[in-house]
Design a protein around this motif. Structure first.
Motif, mmCIF file in Angstrom:
data_model
loop_
_atom_site.group_PDB
_atom_site.id
_atom_site.type_symbol
_atom_site.label_atom_id
_atom_site.label_comp_id
_atom_site.label_asym_id
_atom_site.label_seq_id
_atom_site.Cartn_x
_atom_site.Cartn_y
_atom_site.Cartn_z
ATOM 1 N N ILE A 58 39.205 -23.396 -17.721
ATOM 2 C CA ILE A 58 40.522 -22.755 -17.663
ATOM 3 C C ILE A 58 40.379 -21.254 -17.457
ATOM 4 C CG2 ILE A 58 42.589 -22.200 -18.995
ATOM 5 C CD1 ILE A 58 42.353 -24.957 -20.282
ATOM 6 N N GLN A 59 39.501 -20.609 -18.227
ATOM 7 C CA GLN A 59 39.364 -19.156 -18.164
ATOM 8 C C GLN A 59 38.744 -18.675 -16.856
ATOM 9 O OE1 GLN A 59 37.271 -18.068 -21.715
ATOM 10 N NE2 GLN A 59 39.112 -18.138 -22.972
ATOM 11 N N SER A 60 37.717 -19.371 -16.385
ATOM 12 C CA SER A 60 37.030 -18.910 -15.175
ATOM 13 C C SER A 60 37.581 -19.551 -13.902
ATOM 14 C CB SER A 60 35.544 -19.227 -15.277
ATOM 15 O OG SER A 60 35.347 -20.622 -15.298
ATOM 16 N N LYS A 61 38.509 -20.498 -14.049
ATOM 17 C CA LYS A 61 39.095 -21.226 -12.916
ATOM 18 C C LYS A 61 38.030 -21.843 -12.020
ATOM 19 C CE LYS A 61 43.178 -18.615 -13.084
ATOM 20 N NZ LYS A 61 44.214 -17.912 -12.800
ATOM 21 N N SER A 62 36.987 -22.338 -12.657
ATOM 22 C CA SER A 62 35.906 -22.988 -11.921
ATOM 23 C C SER A 62 35.850 -24.465 -12.286
ATOM 24 C CB SER A 62 34.575 -22.313 -12.234
ATOM 25 O OG SER A 62 34.280 -22.447 -13.594
ATOM 26 N N PRO A 63 35.299 -25.284 -11.408
ATOM 27 C CA PRO A 63 35.241 -26.719 -11.696
ATOM 28 C C PRO A 63 34.169 -27.058 -12.729
ATOM 29 C CG PRO A 63 34.203 -26.279 -9.605
ATOM 30 C CD PRO A 63 34.788 -24.986 -10.084
ATOM 31 N N ILE A 64 34.376 -28.155 -13.423
ATOM 32 C CA ILE A 64 33.390 -28.687 -14.360
ATOM 33 C C ILE A 64 33.095 -30.127 -13.957
ATOM 34 C CG2 ILE A 64 33.969 -27.214 -16.325
ATOM 35 C CD1 ILE A 64 35.712 -29.516 -17.375
ATOM 36 N N LEU A 65 31.980 -30.630 -14.410
ATOM 37 C CA LEU A 65 31.591 -32.004 -14.127
ATOM 38 C C LEU A 65 31.903 -32.847 -15.353
ATOM 39 C CD1 LEU A 65 30.183 -33.557 -11.832
ATOM 40 C CD2 LEU A 65 28.059 -33.246 -13.077
ATOM 41 N N ILE A 66 32.741 -33.879 -15.191
ATOM 42 C CA ILE A 66 33.100 -34.733 -16.320
ATOM 43 C C ILE A 66 32.671 -36.168 -16.051
ATOM 44 C CG2 ILE A 66 35.071 -33.348 -17.080
ATOM 45 C CD1 ILE A 66 36.858 -35.542 -15.760
ATOM 46 N N LYS A 67 32.409 -36.876 -17.132
ATOM 47 C CA LYS A 67 32.158 -38.314 -17.088
ATOM 48 C C LYS A 67 33.306 -38.944 -17.857
ATOM 49 C CE LYS A 67 28.647 -41.695 -18.324
ATOM 50 N NZ LYS A 67 27.332 -41.889 -18.956
ATOM 51 N N TYR A 68 33.994 -39.905 -17.241
ATOM 52 C CA TYR A 68 35.162 -40.492 -17.885
ATOM 53 C C TYR A 68 35.248 -41.985 -17.635
ATOM 54 C CZ TYR A 68 37.379 -40.311 -13.269
ATOM 55 O OH TYR A 68 37.668 -40.475 -11.947
ATOM 56 N N ASN A 69 35.997 -42.637 -18.505
ATOM 57 C CA ASN A 69 36.246 -44.067 -18.407
ATOM 58 C C ASN A 69 37.629 -44.252 -17.801
ATOM 59 O OD1 ASN A 69 36.761 -46.797 -18.812
ATOM 60 N ND2 ASN A 69 35.626 -46.829 -20.736
ATOM 61 N N MET A 70 37.700 -44.970 -16.690
ATOM 62 C CA MET A 70 38.978 -45.134 -15.993
ATOM 63 C C MET A 70 39.951 -46.051 -16.723
ATOM 64 S SD MET A 70 37.938 -45.294 -12.017
ATOM 65 C CE MET A 70 39.608 -45.534 -11.515
ATOM 66 N N SER A 71 39.462 -46.995 -17.507
ATOM 67 C CA SER A 71 40.366 -47.957 -18.137
ATOM 68 C C SER A 71 41.153 -47.359 -19.296
ATOM 69 C CB SER A 71 39.601 -49.187 -18.608
ATOM 70 O OG SER A 71 38.674 -48.841 -19.602
ATOM 71 N N ASN A 72 40.537 -46.484 -20.101
ATOM 72 C CA ASN A 72 41.276 -45.908 -21.231
ATOM 73 C C ASN A 72 41.481 -44.402 -21.112
ATOM 74 O OD1 ASN A 72 38.706 -45.037 -21.763
ATOM 75 N ND2 ASN A 72 38.521 -46.035 -23.740
ATOM 76 N N LEU A 73 41.157 -43.815 -19.974
ATOM 77 C CA LEU A 73 41.368 -42.387 -19.694
ATOM 78 C C LEU A 73 40.735 -41.494 -20.767
ATOM 79 C CD1 LEU A 73 45.065 -42.480 -18.468
ATOM 80 C CD2 LEU A 73 43.003 -42.510 -17.084
ATOM 81 N N GLU A 74 39.510 -41.774 -21.107
ATOM 82 C CA GLU A 74 38.804 -41.001 -22.126
ATOM 83 C C GLU A 74 37.606 -40.290 -21.513
ATOM 84 O OE1 GLU A 74 37.361 -41.368 -26.699
ATOM 85 O OE2 GLU A 74 38.007 -43.151 -25.645
#
Length: 91
Positions: A66-82
């Motif tokens: 949010i502060q640097s307005k740069s992208p981050i790499l996330i790992k997430y589960n599509m079924s429960n949006l976690e």
């Protein structure tokens, strides 16, 4: 024969949505959930149209995006949006 094809298609679709995915995103909004349940972070991403849940231990990672307005790499589960993981490219 048509019924077997429909069942097979549904099974494949269900498996693809329950898989974990890795993606580069920008955090648009970050807030803490309210209520009696254990505190979670609720996130909105610029590239996604859903509210995702995450553990508070990833707060620094999301805040950096949010502060640097740069992208981050996330790992997430599509079924429960976690969110299951987060990495930044800090220098």
């Amino acid at each position: 024969m048509k019924m077997v094809f429909i069942l097979f298609t549904l099974l494949i679709c269900k498996q693809s949505f329950s898989q974990e995915r890795v993606e580069k995103v920008h955090v648009n909004s970050l807030r803490k959930s309210s209520g009696k349940v254990p505190k979670k972070l609720l996130l909105l991403f610029r590239e996604k149209a859903a509210i995702y849940k995450a553990e508070p231990k990833y707060f620094k990672c999301f805040n950096y995006s949010i502060q640097s307005k740069s992208p981050i790499l996330i790992k997430y589960n599509m079924s429960n949006l976690e969110i299951l993981g987060c990495k930044t490219r800090k220098k």
